[in-house]
Scaffold this active site. Structure first.
Site, short mmCIF file in Angstrom:
data_model
loop_
_atom_site.label_atom_id
_atom_site.label_comp_id
_atom_site.label_asym_id
_atom_site.label_seq_id
_atom_site.Cartn_x
_atom_site.Cartn_y
_atom_site.Cartn_z
N ASP A 65 47.62 59.97 16.09
CA ASP A 65 46.97 60.11 17.39
C ASP A 65 47.96 59.67 18.48
O ASP A 65 49.01 59.08 18.19
CB ASP A 65 45.71 59.25 17.43
CG ASP A 65 44.77 59.61 18.56
OD1 ASP A 65 44.91 60.72 19.11
OD2 ASP A 65 43.92 58.78 18.91
N GLU A 83 51.47 62.64 22.02
CA GLU A 83 51.97 63.66 22.95
C GLU A 83 53.42 63.39 23.42
O GLU A 83 54.10 64.40 23.69
CB GLU A 83 51.04 63.74 24.18
CG GLU A 83 49.69 64.36 23.89
CD GLU A 83 48.78 63.43 23.12
OE1 GLU A 83 47.95 63.91 22.33
OE2 GLU A 83 48.91 62.20 23.28
N ASP A 130 39.93 65.12 22.72
CA ASP A 130 38.81 64.33 23.23
C ASP A 130 37.87 65.20 24.06
O ASP A 130 37.91 65.21 25.29
CB ASP A 130 39.34 63.16 24.07
CG ASP A 130 40.14 62.17 23.22
OD1 ASP A 130 40.01 62.22 21.99
OD2 ASP A 130 40.88 61.36 23.80
#
Length: 1070
Positions: free
Chosen positions: A425, A428, A537
């Site tokens: 997670d 990015e 999300d």
């Protein structure tokens, strides 16, 4: 850590200086740290260079403003290039046809701007074998469509024009509609908590477009660049890519069908990794199950309620202070024991790992990484430190082979705790409160006496933009085969993929004969070789339920088939009906996981009082059928057509689904319900079905097997069943069983047989149940032994008619008697009536009519002295409205607004009304409309996007939004109207309708006011605004209308940093 200091100047100007605390050793484990905010000799400018407290002037006072900016940029580039020469620059050039060569296979072509550009291009990170992109093959075929390219300011733009009527798809992970025609996206991996349909950059980057031509043929376009890339599909039948040069473009086809294009693409970028069978079951997750006791309780409840579930997930709170590769000793003191307990009950365990490594001496991961020198570096070659969950963190440079091996070995050791899968997670990479400089201006300002002398200083004014990622000037010391030493702008979009690759390789080191399962949030085209993904999300809304279907389909059409959404929505509270509908659709997605955010209600299947029990998706059945191209609530799962209702007020029994041409037979598993999808099987298909089980571990090779059969118009059908251990790589050595089944109707008898089998795996003796579909949900059945021929006699026409009628009546009764899942209660009738009454706001000069229930829009803006209606409006569109994105009709213009506060027609300083509309993701669009009593000629509107309840999952920052003020003005004399203003640079400007649309930025913007002038009427509508709040002024001429739009900068917002535009209108007599 860096801080920003504000220094006030005379005249109200503000100067920001970026400062950096002196480099020092990281805090010891358990120690706290603080950073100095003083402006010292260690201060840096926003280019990363060291500054004296007041930097010496670099320019001569007689230089022009543009010269000074140009020289500063030149000095900056020279200093950078002195450290590293990692940017290939090619000269500006006019558009021209690209040079090409055939690569990989027949029908695939590589295009470059020139032979020199081909030689200068970087290695491919998307291709499974990068060398195949570089090797030309011999072919007699020439490309049907040749792109043109050009270069401006080191940006290479590529344009390819296709036949009129072409439809565009793909572009990877994107919100909004499935068909991308008319859309624009930017490939820049972004932590986009609470994203919406107009969000232009999400967690993954796929610079890929799938074009469906008018004749049904398909054509693929890949811009093979890792850098930020604009994909512009707004011009009819034209695809345009813009990214820093240089990069090649590859085309695939045209081929007869989209499936053939995707098959060709997969041979270039690789196919999805073979997942373990258990990963295709239902997964349960929450941020967070905060103890091993809670995890076991959730697992136990699944088994007690007989709800199928294969996996339980551990979010970040299992760690010790969010330190990766550690366990909280109080709440997860014995992870191996926890996993053993889960395994005994048929569950697998997946654990989260983030890239941010706590900056702390004594923490073994930080120490070993520092010893190996594997951290991403700042421009000054010191380790970059950014704040995420553990606090100050360093980040592995996965572009280096030694860093990937370091991480893989940590994963290998981590697996010894019984870990079954790993979840990457925040990769990015996401950084809390990261800031970049979006624009700057230079000016010469006389400062007051300093050191007893008058100095002229060059001051930079700049806008802060929260980027939520690390600076693009950071340095990756990448392997040469990946592109070598580059700044972060080159490796940003592939960081998540390289992390997933490292995790995948680490899991293989730990257990070579076990199939790894990795889930990654961030990715790039080609990531499917290492990891599954999910759509990030999302929100617990009907819009996001609907959007999850095209998002998963778009990923599949871009080479990533193993994906799914957070079922029920990550942020917000689902209603029973919303969750049940989502579970019904989500069960059909390849990756099926329920997940929810901290602070929300429980989202386990039993949490709503009504339990909802939980199978490469495809889109195109008939590519030639134009009517099917825009349908988004129907999709193919193999040969099963899944038709779902994603609207709250209608169940699946109340919708008229569009069926493709051919035979499609409805079927179910005895569970038809208005809140579940309707399933159709394509004629000519056979699908295998096993018995209901609680987890994959319960399945046995000797279990009964069922075949559902739908004959085609020729009375034939076929299908396959693949079986192996469900894990490991024995299938690569022939240890599998692939059974081919066929059915054929002859003389009123249907014969079902296994035509052939492949693989060395032994077939177990098992009972075979055949369900032969007749239509309307009716079926006839036969029982035999798998591997042996089975015959079923067809009923006579009267018998078949009765079977069909009985089945249809049973289905209707089941739907009518079904207990429908409840949804949010409707507004009380009285309250609804109040909301649907237009609000009138009247002053001396202005009379307004406002409708809160549709976008909070102003539908009438009457200037009383001249009796002029300035707005062109209908109830549901136009008038004065506002959006939350640059996309036309993005969130904000259709939501139902509430009246937060009002004071109408009473004594006081002003009459006003304040409206608020929920635009999703914890954001509200607030509009304060007032008529000042001390300035009765003025109508003032104060608009803002506020972070009302942005979740902590994104560091308190929302998705990227842009406040777009969008009034549509009516033109009484369309040929005598123009827009007039003085620009920031002092130019006098007039734009008439024949000028066309105008987008004005920077010094070309109006300097705080512009006027819509009606020369015939002798008056104009003056619009004043704060130029510091407005990034773009946009003029659009319609038929008898004009839009004077104000756009803010696009950025995330937080509770402390809203977006706002305050402006006012006044009629001026000429």
């Amino acid at each position: 850590m860096g801080v920003l200091k504000l220094h006030s100047l005379s005249g109200g100007a503000v100067v920001f200086f970026a400062t950096q605390a002196p480099h020092s050793k990281p805090p010891r484990s358990g120690a706290s740290s603080s950073s100095s905010s003083s402006f010292s000799r260690n201060s840096i400018d926003f280019f990363g260079r060291r500054l004296h407290p007041y930097p010496p002037i670099r320019t001569k006072f007689w230089e022009t403003r543009k010269d000074r900016v140009k020289n500063i940029k030149r000095d900056y580039l020279k200093s950078r290039m002195g450290e590293q020469d990692c940017t290939v620059v090619i000269p500006d050039c006019e558009p021209r046809k690209m040079v090409f060569q055939a690569v990989i296979e027949e029908g695939v072509f590589r295009f470059d701007c020139s032979e020199d550009a081909r030689a200068a291009s970087y290695p491919s990170l998307s291709f499974s074998n990068p060398k195949s992109r570089e090797m030309a093959i011999t072919t007699l075929k020439r490309p049907e469509y040749i792109p043109s390219c050009g270069c401006i300011n080191d940006q290479q733009f590529v344009t390819i024009k296709l036949p009129i009527g072409t439809s565009f798809y793909g572009t990877g992970e994107v919100g909004g509609q499935l068909e991308r025609t008319g859309k624009r996206v930017f490939t820049w991996n972004t932590d986009a908590w609470g994203y919406g349909p107009g969000t232009t950059s999400l967690y993954q980057s796929h610079p890929w477009v799938l074009a469906l031509l008018p004749d049904g043929e398909a054509f693929g376009i890949l811009a093979d660049t890792t850098r930020r890339c604009e994909i512009d599909l707004r011009n009819e039948s034209t695809a345009r890519f813009v990214a820093p040069s240089v990069y090649p473009v590859l085309t695939f086809g045209p081929f007869p069908s989209p499936s053939e294009v995707l098959a060709s693409l997969s041979r270039a970028i690789g196919t999805v990794f073979m997942p373990p069978k258990w990963s295709l079951g239902y997964h349960q997750c929450r941020w967070s199950y905060d103890s091993d006791e809670k995890v076991l309780k959730v697992a136990k409840t699944f088994r007690e309620k007989h709800i199928p579930c294969d996996v339980v997930w551990m979010d970040i709170d299992y760690m010790d202070g969010f330190r990766c590769f550690t366990f909280n000793q109080d709440r997860f003191g014995n992870p191996k024991s926890l996993v053993d307990n889960l395994h005994k009950n048929g569950f697998k365990a997946i654990w989260m790992l983030d890239p941010g490594i706590k900056y702390e001496e004594g923490y073994f991961v930080y120490d070993s990484g520092s010893d190996s020198d594997i951290w991403i570096q700042r421009a000054d070659r010191t380790p970059y430190i950014g704040e995420v969950w553990p606090g100050p963190c360093v980040f592995p440079d996965f572009a280096q082979q030694k860093a990937r091996l370091w991480w893989a070995n940590l994963v290998k050791d981590f697996m010894s705790n019984g870990v079954d899968g790993i979840w990457n997670d925040m990769n990015e990479p996401a950084i809390f409160k990261a800031i970049r400089i979006s624009k700057f201006w230079s000016c010469v300002i006389p400062l007051h006496f300093l050191f007893a002398r008058l100095h002229i200083k060059l001051i930079f004014l700049f806008l802060q933009v929260v980027t939520k990622t690390m600076p693009e000037s950071n340095i990756h010391r990448g392997d040469s085969e990946l592109g070598g030493c580059q700044n972060h702008s080159y490796y940003h979009n592939v960081y998540g993929m390289l992390m997933a690759r490292s995790t995948f390789e680490g899991m293989k080191l730990a257990a070579e004969r076990v199939r790894p399962f990795v889930l990654t949030r961030a990715g790039y085209i080609g990531s499917q070789r290492y990891a599954a993904t999910w759509t990030g999300d999302n929100l617990s809304t009907w819009e996001h339920l609907h959007m999850s279907i095209p998002m998963v389909l778009s990923l599949g059409l871009s080479g990533q088939p193993l994906s799914g959404p957070d079922i029920g929505g990550f942020a917000g509270n689902a209603t029973p009906r919303l969750f049940g509908r989502w579970m019904g659709v989500g069960a059909m997605f390849p990756f099926c996981r329920g997940h929810s955010e901290t602070g929300t209600v429980d989202h386990e299947p039993w949490a709503f009082g009504e339990e909802a029990y939980p199978m490469t998706l495809e889109k195109f059945v008939d590519p030639k059928d134009q009517n099917l191209r825009k349908i988004e609530n129907e999709f193919l799962l193999g040969s099963i057509l899944v038709c779902a209702s994603t609207v709250p007020d209608k169940g699946s029994d109340e919708l008229q689904f569009v069926l493709p041409k051919g035979i499609w037979l409805r079927f179910d598993f005895g569970d038809s319900h208005p809140d579940l999808p309707v399933l159709y099987l394509q004629g000519g298909s056979i699908i295998p079905v096993g018995p209901a089980i609680q987890c994959v571990g319960e399945a046995k090779a000797s279990d009964d097997l069922s075949l559902i059969v739908a004959l085609d118009e020729f009375g034939k059908a076929k299908g396959v069943l693949f079986e192996d251990d469900g894990d490991g790589y024995g299938f690569c050595e022939g240890d599998y069983l692939l059974s081919h089944y066929e059915a054929e109707l002859k003389s009123s008898v249907v014969t079902i047989k296994m035509s052939r089998s492949e693989g060395s795996r032994k077939r177990q003796r098992r009972v075979l149940h055949v369900h032969l579909l007749l239509g309307c949900g009716a079926k006839i059945e036969g029982v035999g032994i798998d591997g042996e021929e089975l015959q079923i006699s067809m009923p006579s026409i009267p018998e078949a008619s009765k079977i069909l009628t009985d089945s249809e009546n049973y289905y209707k009764a089941a739907m009518e008697n079904a207990k429908r899942l409840p949804d949010i209660e409707k507004l009380a009738e009285k309250e609804a009536d109040i909301l649907r009454t237009p609000v009138h706001l009247k002053g001396r000069d202005w009379a307004l009519k406002i409708v809160p229930w549709i976008g909070g829009r102003i539908i009438s803006m009457l200037h009383i002295p001249t009796e002029t209606e300035w707005l062109h409006s209908r109830l549901e569109i136009n008038g004065y409205e506002e959006y939350s994105g640059v996309e036309y009709r993005s969130a904000g213009c259709t939501e139902e607004y509430t009246i937060a506060e009002r004071r109408l027609v009473q004594a006081g300083d002003e009459d006003f009304i304040t409206l608020q509309g929920d635009i999703g993701g914890g954001l509200v669009l607030q509009r304060h409309i007032l008529l000042p009593k001390d300035r009765p000629s003025v109508l003032r509107i104060e608009s803002a996007i506020l972070a009302q309840s942005v979740g902590p999952g994104s560091g308190g920052f929302s998705r990227v939004v842009c406040l777009r003020v969008h009034p549509t003005f009516a033109l009484l004399h369309p040929t005598d109207v123009y827009v007039a203003f003085t620009s920031v640079n002092g130019s006098k400007c007039e734009f008439w309708p024949e000028s066309g649309d105008q987008s004005l930025e920077g010094d070309n913007r109006p300097n705080g006011e512009w006027m819509l002038v009606d020369r015939c009427a002798g008056r104009g509508l003056l619009n004043r605004f704060d130029v510091g709040e407005v990034h773009t002024c946009f003029i659009h001429w319609g038929t008898g209308t004009c839009n004077l739009e104000l756009w803010s900068v696009g950025r995330p917002v937080s509770k402390d940093a809203p977006l706002q535009i305050y402006h006012e209108y006044e009629v001026i007599y000429l």
